[in-house]
Design a protein around this motif. Structure first.
Motif, PDB file in Angstrom:
ATOM      1  N   ASP A 307       0.828  -1.204   0.000  1.00 27.71           N
ATOM      2  CA  ASP A 307       0.000   0.000   0.000  1.00 27.71           C
ATOM      3  C   ASP A 307       0.864   1.256   0.000  1.00 27.71           C
ATOM      4  OD1 ASP A 307      -2.235  -1.571   0.036  1.00 27.71           O
ATOM      5  OD2 ASP A 307      -2.483  -1.490   2.232  1.00 27.71           O
ATOM      6  N   VAL A 308       1.929   1.297   0.762  1.00 30.31           N
ATOM      7  CA  VAL A 308       2.811   2.465   0.840  1.00 30.31           C
ATOM      8  C   VAL A 308       3.514   2.679  -0.498  1.00 30.31           C
ATOM      9  CG1 VAL A 308       4.861   3.430   1.933  1.00 30.31           C
ATOM     10  CG2 VAL A 308       3.128   2.296   3.326  1.00 30.31           C
ATOM     11  N   ASN A 311       1.256   4.242  -2.890  1.00 31.19           N
ATOM     12  CA  ASN A 311       1.074   5.660  -2.570  1.00 31.19           C
ATOM     13  C   ASN A 311       2.228   6.492  -3.131  1.00 31.19           C
ATOM     14  OD1 ASN A 311      -1.324   5.220  -1.246  1.00 31.19           O
ATOM     15  ND2 ASN A 311      -0.341   5.024   0.790  1.00 31.19           N
ATOM     16  N   ASN A 314       1.795   6.689  -6.965  1.00 32.58           N
ATOM     17  CA  ASN A 314       0.691   7.576  -7.355  1.00 32.58           C
ATOM     18  C   ASN A 314       1.041   9.049  -7.093  1.00 32.58           C
ATOM     19  OD1 ASN A 314      -0.892   5.417  -8.173  1.00 32.58           O
ATOM     20  ND2 ASN A 314      -1.799   5.146  -6.114  1.00 32.58           N
ATOM     21  N   TYR A 315       1.744   9.318  -5.972  1.00 32.02           N
ATOM     22  CA  TYR A 315       2.108  10.693  -5.652  1.00 32.02           C
ATOM     23  C   TYR A 315       3.065  11.266  -6.696  1.00 32.02           C
ATOM     24  CZ  TYR A 315       3.610  14.730  -2.936  1.00 32.02           C
ATOM     25  OH  TYR A 315       3.903  16.008  -2.540  1.00 32.02           O
ATOM     26  N   GLN A 460       5.675  16.414   1.116  1.00 36.16           N
ATOM     27  CA  GLN A 460       4.681  15.332   1.176  1.00 36.16           C
ATOM     28  C   GLN A 460       5.288  14.005   0.682  1.00 36.16           C
ATOM     29  OE1 GLN A 460       1.473  16.924  -1.144  1.00 36.16           O
ATOM     30  NE2 GLN A 460       0.657  18.149   0.569  1.00 36.16           N
ATOM     31  N   TYR A 461       6.128  14.151  -0.322  1.00 38.23           N
ATOM     32  CA  TYR A 461       6.781  12.941  -0.855  1.00 38.23           C
ATOM     33  C   TYR A 461       7.679  12.291   0.205  1.00 38.23           C
ATOM     34  CZ  TYR A 461      10.067  10.114  -3.484  1.00 38.23           C
ATOM     35  OH  TYR A 461      10.874   9.075  -3.931  1.00 38.23           O
ATOM     36  N   ILE A 464       5.670  10.258   2.662  1.00 40.42           N
ATOM     37  CA  ILE A 464       5.256   8.949   2.119  1.00 40.42           C
ATOM     38  C   ILE A 464       6.457   8.017   2.020  1.00 40.42           C
ATOM     39  CG2 ILE A 464       4.262   7.792   0.112  1.00 40.42           C
ATOM     40  CD1 ILE A 464       2.726  10.400  -0.472  1.00 40.42           C
ATOM     41  N   GLN A 468       7.354   4.155   3.675  1.00 36.57           N
ATOM     42  CA  GLN A 468       7.800   3.025   2.849  1.00 36.57           C
ATOM     43  C   GLN A 468       9.062   2.386   3.420  1.00 36.57           C
ATOM     44  OE1 GLN A 468       9.227   4.106  -1.003  1.00 36.57           O
ATOM     45  NE2 GLN A 468       9.103   1.997  -1.803  1.00 36.57           N
TER      46      GLN A 468
END
Length: 812
Positions: A307-308, A311, A314-315, A460-461, A464, A468
């Protein structure tokens, strides 16, 4: 009357049969113990044929026992418990320490003996080897067990071995064209004859079948016995002996005794094999639980990591991010230090959270807790390790116990306290980690303010990306631990090392042939000894002359052997049989007692009827008559006269008539004996109604005084003193008394009467004669009944005996 010179000529006879007349107070006699032992030995040796027969019978029984008994051998094996087997097998590194799994300590020998003796392992041996059914073949008179190959195989009902309580036995015998099959189970018997062994055999328990594996010879007999598992388990548990080799070593000896060594070897080898297998499974239980836990965590972390990563992907797509400026890189490198520390704190919080959720889950109440999955707090690791050790101990105790055991209750309380300590420690660790995290977040926010010019997308990156990295690091760690745990499972070694595989002794342990024959010899000697002892114990009769001499104080004249002839009068002119010589010895000793008295009156009596009083009277009288001395024998046993019957004289006339009728003269009742011209007889005559009154008559005294002028010896055959008082009435006319006893007939109680008579002189000068002995010749002759040489010298002991008799009665 016989003179001393004559007796010296017969000294050999006197020396053997003249027994010391002295009383029990003689201080010169040997110790009683020595005499008793010697006499006891001869008493048993007289029954030597009993011992020969008993030993022969016992040897026959021993031989038969050896023929029908299977030879048994001792089968033995030995193992050595490893002092520190460890839980990591071949891995000497601290791999499992990283998982928090405690190493097993060296096992106590006694505990392992209990495991080896457990019913579970024994039952598994029976099922693994298939020994619940035994096969025997008849060889000679005994059945010998067949193992591992057999020409037959019994197929039992599926529930028999599990539910039956008693074994079932089949006997199969082949004839020319059929098989005779009989069975016995729980007192139920049956028999059938079949042409084919595959035919079903119906029994009260169910239907059994036989499977023929190889040919069976005509006339061969087989026996098959099938046991229930529970019964055979008890038999094996009893027969297998498990002991420490020595008190100070970790070695264990396993042994058994069996008539089928191959089968016993297989059983012991299988026992050690199953023991090691059980120990390996026990050791791997911790690692197996850890593997399941790691696998569950990998599934969860893998899903979160996916899931991470999605993310992140997608980011970047959404914000078209490809690279970061040099300036931003400088700030990010500085900020990454805080992020790294935050990541470590997050990892610790996650791991502690996993442990907390595992502990609080009720389904893991008795599950082992993986302690050190990366947790840095040593106190928590130590508490978890202590909890795992206690849980393993509980599992081990539960195998051989139940929940009501006080030890189990104590273990439950200990586990509860340790689990509470773990929960408290986890809460404390989480609180500390949260405080550290809060402090780092505060410092990170301060530094973020300095780089607020960094694009929002980049910030923000990084958030995330940090998530991870945390998930990825945890996932890689669990993968590494899973491989280490798998290697531990594969490298586990057994707890026990086999020192000696099962081997059979060269010589049998039973039956031991020499021991069996030795026991047979002991029984062969003990049985007749016991019988003789019991017979002697319950015998209240005088058994021999030595016993008589010990019990009676009166002098002993001699013994008279049992008369095996039909004629009552054994003493005859020219006759030299052993019994005649015995009467001559008594005559010789009697002459010493008389001390040269002229026309002595000799009374012959006994205790009870049947002791040979009249027989002795007649033959004593005959022995004196053989000296060409005038002898008269008077029958004064007027109540039960036997004298006339023995000497073939009519009972119509006798002394009772003389005493009762004053008109009778002595010449009217004196009858010449047809056995010797110097012997006359006065029979008892008819039985009077008042014998005591007749015997105290003065006519008796007058008769005796008159006879003294005509005869050299007057012998009175009187009544037994233990029955009537007649004999005591005669003491006024008696000079000497010969008291007759009989071997194995006279009661021992009669000796008290004899001693009383002798002590109080109720009868004058009493001396004993033992009648009915089993003595024969044995007088010291060289052969037959003649002397070994023309002249013999009298021994000092014999002369001493004669002098003592002479002095004793002269003084009296």
């Amino acid at each position: 009357m016989e003179n001393p010179n004559t007796t010296i000529k017969n000294n050999e006879v006197v020396n053997v049969h003249t027994v010391h007349p002295t009383t029990n107070t003689n201080t010169n006699t040997p110790p009683a113990e020595a005499i008793d032992i010697r006499e006891l030995t001869f008493k048993y040796l007289r029954k030597w044929y009993w011992f020969v027969a008993a030993v022969f019978i016992c040897f026959v029984i021993a031989y038969a026992y050896l023929k029908i008994t299977n030879v048994q051998y001792q089968v033995q094996s030995s193992i050595l418990l490893r002092k520190d087997p460890g839980q990591s097998g071949l891995l000497d590194m601290s791999m499992l320490d990283g998982l928090g799994i405690p190493s097993a300590s060296s096992k106590e020998v006694e505990d392992e003996i209990q495991v080896l003796s457990s019913k579970t392992i024994t039952t598994n041996i029976i099922k693994s080897l298939g020994t619940e059914t035994e096969y025997f073949v008849k060889k000679g008179v005994k059945y010998t067990e067949l193992y591992p190959t057999t020409p037959l195989r019994l197929i039992v009902p599926s529930s028999f071995n599990d539910t039956a309580k008693n074994p079932i036995e089949f006997n199969i015998k082949r004839s020319d064209d059929s098989y005779k099959i009989s069975y016995e189970w729980n007192k139920n018997e049956g028999q059938t004859i079949v042409e084919n062994l595959s035919s079903p055999i119906k029994t009260p328990y169910g239907t059994f079948k036989l499977q023929q594996i190889s040919d069976i010879e005509v006339g061969a007999s087989y026996r098959i016995k099938s046991y229930p598992y529970r019964l055979l388990t008890e038999i094996y548990s009893t027969s297998i002996n498990i002991t420490p080799a020595t008190k100070k070593s970790n070695a264990i000896t396993v042994s058994t005794v069996s008539a089928c060594p191959k089968k016993a070897e297989a059983i012991l080898d299988k026992l050690i094999e199953l023991y090691n297998l059980d120990a390996i499974l026990d050791k791997n239980k911790i690692a197996s639980n850890t593997a399941l836990f790691i696998q569950d965590r990998l599934k969860l972390i893998g899903s979160e990591l996916l899931d991470v990563e999605l993310n992140v992907e997608n980011y970047k797509k959404k914000n078209n991010l490809t690279d970061i400026s040099s300036e931003a890189e400088l700030f990010l490198q500085t900020a990454s230090e805080y992020d790294k520390k935050l990541a470590e704190l997050e990892t610790q919080l996650n791991l502690v959270g996993y442990i907390e959720s595992y502990v609080k889950d009720t389904k893991n109440q008795y599950g082992l807790i993986p302690a050190n999955l990366g947790i840095e707090d040593k106190s928590l690791i130590e508490i978890i390790q202590e909890y795992n050790k206690a849980l393993l101990e509980r599992l081990k105790i539960k195998r051989t116990s139940n929940d009501q055991n006080p030890v189990m209750t104590q273990m439950e309380q200990q586990l509860k306290e340790l689990r509470s300590s773990i929960t408290t420690s986890i809460a404390s660790i989480k609180a500390g980690l949260n405080i550290a995290k809060k402090d780092l977040l505060s410092k990170d926010s301060q530094f973020t303010a300095k780089i607020k010019d960094v694009p929002t997308q980049e910030r923000q990156y990084l958030e995330i990306k940090r998530q991870q990295e945390i998930k990825e690091r945890l996932y890689i760690f669990l993968l590494q631990k899973r491989e280490e745990n798998a290697l531990s499972l594969a490298s586990t070694i057994p707890s026990a090392k086999t020192l000696d595989k099962a081997y059979t002794s060269i010589t049998p342990v039973s039956p031991k042939q020499m021991m069996v024959f030795l026991i047979a010899l002991i029984f062969g000697l003990a049985i007749p000894t016991g019988i003789i002892y019991v017979l002697e114990l319950f015998n209240n009769k005088i058994t021999d002359k030595k016993e008589l001499q010990k019990l009676v104080k009166a002098p002993f004249l001699g013994s008279i052997a049992t008369n095996k002839e039909s004629d009552r009068i054994v003493v005859r002119e020219g006759k030299t049989t052993p019994i005649v010589e015995m009467f001559r010895l008594i005559r010789t000793n009697m002459n010493f007692m008389l001390s040269g008295k002229k026309s002595p009156v000799i009374l012959i009596t006994s205790s009870i009827s049947g002791e040979g009083k009249s027989f002795t009277s007649i033959n004593i009288a005959m022995s004196f008559a053989l000296l060409n001395k005038k002898v008269i024998l008077i029958g004064l046993d007027v109540r039960n006269p036997m004298l006339g019957e023995y000497m073939h004289i009519s009972k119509s006339n006798g002394i009772s008539m003389y005493l009762a009728d004053p008109t009778y003269k002595p010449s009217d009742i004196i009858i010449p004996s047809e056995f010797h011209p110097y012997l006359d007889v006065i029979p008892a005559g008819p039985i009077p109604p008042n014998p005591a009154e007749l015997l105290i008559s003065n006519r008796l005294d007058e008769l005796i005084e008159g006879l003294k002028e005509q005869y050299d010896y007057i012998i009175l055959d009187s009544a037994p003193v233990g029955i009537v008082s007649d004999t005591y009435l005669l003491n006024r006319v008696v000079d000497n008394c010969i008291y007759v006893t009989r071997q194995n007939y006279t009661p021992r109680e009669a000796t008290s009467l004899i001693n009383d008579i002798y002590k109080h002189k109720r009868i004058n000068k009493v001396a004993l004669v033992l009648n009915g002995t089993d003595e024969s010749l044995g007088y010291g002759y060289g052969y037959g009944y003649g002397y070994s040489s023309g002249k013999t010298s009298e021994s000092k002991s014999t002369r001493s005996v004669k002098v003592n008799i002479y002095k004793r009665f002269r003084n009296k």
